[in-house]
Design a protein around this motif. Structure first.
Motif, short mmCIF file in Angstrom:
data_model
loop_
_atom_site.label_atom_id
_atom_site.label_comp_id
_atom_site.label_asym_id
_atom_site.label_seq_id
_atom_site.Cartn_x
_atom_site.Cartn_y
_atom_site.Cartn_z
N GLU A 117 0.81 -1.23 0.00
CA GLU A 117 0.00 0.00 0.00
C GLU A 117 0.84 1.27 0.00
O GLU A 117 0.31 2.37 -0.07
N GLU A 130 -5.05 2.42 -0.24
CA GLU A 130 -6.38 2.28 -0.85
C GLU A 130 -6.61 0.85 -1.32
O GLU A 130 -5.74 0.23 -1.90
N ARG A 157 -11.81 1.90 -1.85
CA ARG A 157 -12.04 2.32 -0.46
C ARG A 157 -10.68 2.70 0.15
O ARG A 157 -9.80 1.87 0.29
N SER A 158 -10.53 3.98 0.46
CA SER A 158 -9.27 4.44 1.02
C SER A 158 -9.30 4.29 2.54
O SER A 158 -10.32 4.53 3.17
N VAL A 159 -8.18 3.88 3.12
CA VAL A 159 -8.11 3.82 4.59
C VAL A 159 -7.25 4.97 5.13
O VAL A 159 -6.92 4.99 6.31
N ASP A 198 -6.47 8.54 6.70
CA ASP A 198 -7.30 9.40 7.53
C ASP A 198 -7.44 10.77 6.86
O ASP A 198 -6.93 11.00 5.76
N ARG A 242 -0.99 -0.95 10.20
CA ARG A 242 -1.28 -2.16 10.99
C ARG A 242 0.02 -2.88 11.39
O ARG A 242 -0.03 -3.98 11.92
#
Lengths: 500, 96
Positions: free
Chosen positions: A294, A362, A366-368, A370, A378
């Motif tokens: 990512e 992403e 769907r982007s994670v 913030d 993680r």
């Protein structure tokens, strides 16, 4: 902005330089560029929405990657080691696709799209008319989609746009920075981010790529010597096996005369392994690279000078940097945060957050990221006073024993230093009393003995008693995926079965 | 309007650039003539023909504008009347 720019520039600046060697055949930048354009023409006239390759490394890899980029179609390499039952659902997610298949693969005939053998694909694109292609420069177009290894369930599709990959390469590689004699041995698989970034970095540096289809330590050493390889990238399990091969075969470390640089990453490298490698190759530049799919590959580097300083240093804190993944790239910001996303100070362990133009963060639309563009990796870790990053494992791997967070990495690092232990994995095991307790899988060093009590005693002496494992399981080897990632889920299963 | 990713050609030589970072305004020239996507070839200003080199990154003093030269040429790149300088980047070891 398009990653095909890298190949276009290389073909412009040094068309006749060797770009790639595979099975003894050489291909120039001009040849690869022409082939990528022919591939782009095929892809764009096939009415497909994706280009996928299910095969080992071959010249088809850079040609399909660059051809798909020119055609403005996402390139989606798939792990050829997966079973048919695993591959079919992935193909269902990328319809219609132009599928390039290795000779050994199932046929995967689909109702839509195109299915083609990779040798046929190569024959078609390596010769033929000169084709001029005009490509899209939209920086937000998807360049590469990678299915994550799925060590935690259904594979997620990570999205890398042209802007991410171009930022990464421009920020970390000097154009034509390689001398003509330089060659890099690519032994990581083509469906892994390291395989993709190796192709792009090498092309932009104009450093010849030598492809090894399937990693085998003896073959790796032979190819290094035969092709006068200067640069290599290895995952931890590869380096361990290469060192073993050097010890038990007729191949001498000095047979690799041309080797100048060893980069490693893709999993946590045990410090004793890197110490052995440094002792075998004192004149080689070692670089530890840490990154994620990512983040378009590398985000931190422990450079060759850091290695040299650390290896002989009397100060234990400096020597310990051999276990660090180094400092962020100039264009990457990095922070450690707690569960409430509050920034932590040096030596405080938490989740690693990164931000920068190469960070996509992403998955399938769907982007994670913030609101401020930070990507929660993680991964768990901490920084020292000098900004060196240390990894302690996946945030999800943390063992919570009676409310105390235990890092498997801390226990494993200690045991890796023990001469009678060649490998170890600590996982959480459900416990009524504590919620979770430590369960430990241990591989003994060949010809050495150690008992469960001795292991517990050793951990109690060096770490807090909460780290002492409840259960110890001796095994001949630990499960790793082919890129060196420990399959903790599999190790956890062992203890679930034993407990029943 | 300049925007990142935009590819432009010189009107006076073979040079081509890609915009990496842009700010307000669009006065980017090569050899004294505006860069464009498909310019008609003309003669350059002899005083602005110091050349640009493929692979080099050029920035203005404030580093608000940055371009990558993707094809070498004889003209030099100017922004708002000032010649762009090559950007010194920290050399990193090869990591993949």
């Amino acid at each position: 902005m398009n990653i095909a720019l890298f190949l276009q520039m290389a073909a412009e600046a040094c068309p006749d330089r060797r770009a790639l060697t595979y099975n003894g055949e050489h291909y120039t930048y001009a040849a690869l560029y022409a082939a990528a354009k022919r591939a782009a023409y095929r892809f764009s006239t096939a009415n497909c929405k994706y280009v996928t390759l299910i095969d080992v490394s071959s010249p088809a890899v850079p040609i399909a990657l660059m051809g798909a980029a020119m055609a403005g179609i996402p390139y989606v390499p798939i792990n050829y080691r997966l079973s048919e039952e695993q591959i079919v659902p992935l193909l269902d997610r990328i319809e219609p696709a132009y599928i390039i298949l290795g000779a050994k693969e199932a046929t995967y005939s689909r109702d839509s799209g195109v299915t083609q053998d990779s040798s046929d694909f190569l024959n078609e694109v390596l010769t033929g008319d000169y084709i001029e292609v005009k490509w899209n420069e939209d920086p937000t177009a998807v360049a590469v989609q990678l299915f994550t290894s799925g060590t935690t369930g259904t594979p997620k599709a990570a999205i890398l746009r042209h802007e991410h990959l171009v930022s990464y390469i421009l920020g970390s590689v000097d154009f034509m920075g390689a001398e003509e004699h330089e060659a890099t041995l690519v032994s990581v698989p083509p469906y892994h981010i390291a395989g993709i970034s190796a192709v792009m970095s090498s092309i932009y540096a104009c450093r010849r790529i030598v492809q090894l289809a399937n990693f085998d330590p003896a073959e790796w050493l032979r190819l290094c010597a035969e092709e006068s390889v200067t640069n290599v990238f290895v995952v931890p399990t590869m380096l361990t096996r290469i060192i073993e091969e050097l010890r038990f075969s007729d191949f001498e470390p000095s047979d690799l005369k041309s080797l100048a640089s060893i980069a490693y990453g893709g999993g946590k490298m045990p410090v004793p392994v890197i110490e052995q490698a440094l002792a075998l190759y004192p004149n080689v530049n070692f670089t530890n690279a840490y990154g994620l799919t990512e983040t378009s590959s590398t985000i931190t580097l422990l450079d060759p000078d850091d290695h040299r300083t650390a290896i002989d240093h009397d100060d234990a804190a400096v020597h310990a940097r051999l276990g660090s993944v180094g400092k962020p790239l100039p264009s990457v910001e990095l922070e450690i945060r707690d569960d409430e996303a509050k920034q932590l100070g040096p030596w405080e362990s938490g989740e690693i957050y990164v931000r920068g133009p190469q960070v996509s963060g992403e998955y399938e639309e769907r982007s994670v990221l913030d609101d401020d563009g930070w990507f929660p990796t993680r991964d768990a870790g901490y920084l020292d006073d000098h900004g060196y990053l240390y990894l302690s494992g996946r945030a999800d791997d943390v063992i919570v024993r009676g409310g105390e967070n235990l890092s498997p990495g801390e226990i494993e690092d200690l045991l890796h230093q023990h001469p009678a232990i060649s490998d170890a994995a600590a996982v959480g095991m459900p416990s009524e009393e504590w919620g979770e307790v430590v369960a430990l899988a241990v591989v003994k060093t060949r010809g050495q003995e150690i008992t469960e009590d001795e292991i517990r005693q050793h951990i109690r002496e060096h770490l807090r008693s909460s780290r002492v494992p409840e259960v110890i399981h001796f095994t001949s080897e630990l499960p790793y995926n082919e890129t060196g990632k420990l399959l903790r889920r599999v190790v956890s299963e062992w203890f679930r079965i034993e407990g029943d | 309007m300049l925007k990142p990713g935009l590819r432009l050609k010189s009107a006076v030589c073979d040079a081509e650039i890609m915009v990496i970072k842009a700010s307000e305004g669009d006065d980017l020239t090569c050899g004294g003539v505006a860069l464009a996507e498909a310019p008609d070839k003309v003669d350059g200003d002899p005083g602005e023909m110091n050349g640009c080199l493929i692979g080099k990154r050029y920035v203005n003093e404030a580093e608000t504008v940055e371009v990558l030269c993707v094809k070498s040429g004889d003209g030099s790149i100017y922004y708002n009347g000032a010649e762009l300088m090559t950007k010194d980047t920290k050399k990193l070891p090869s990591s993949d």
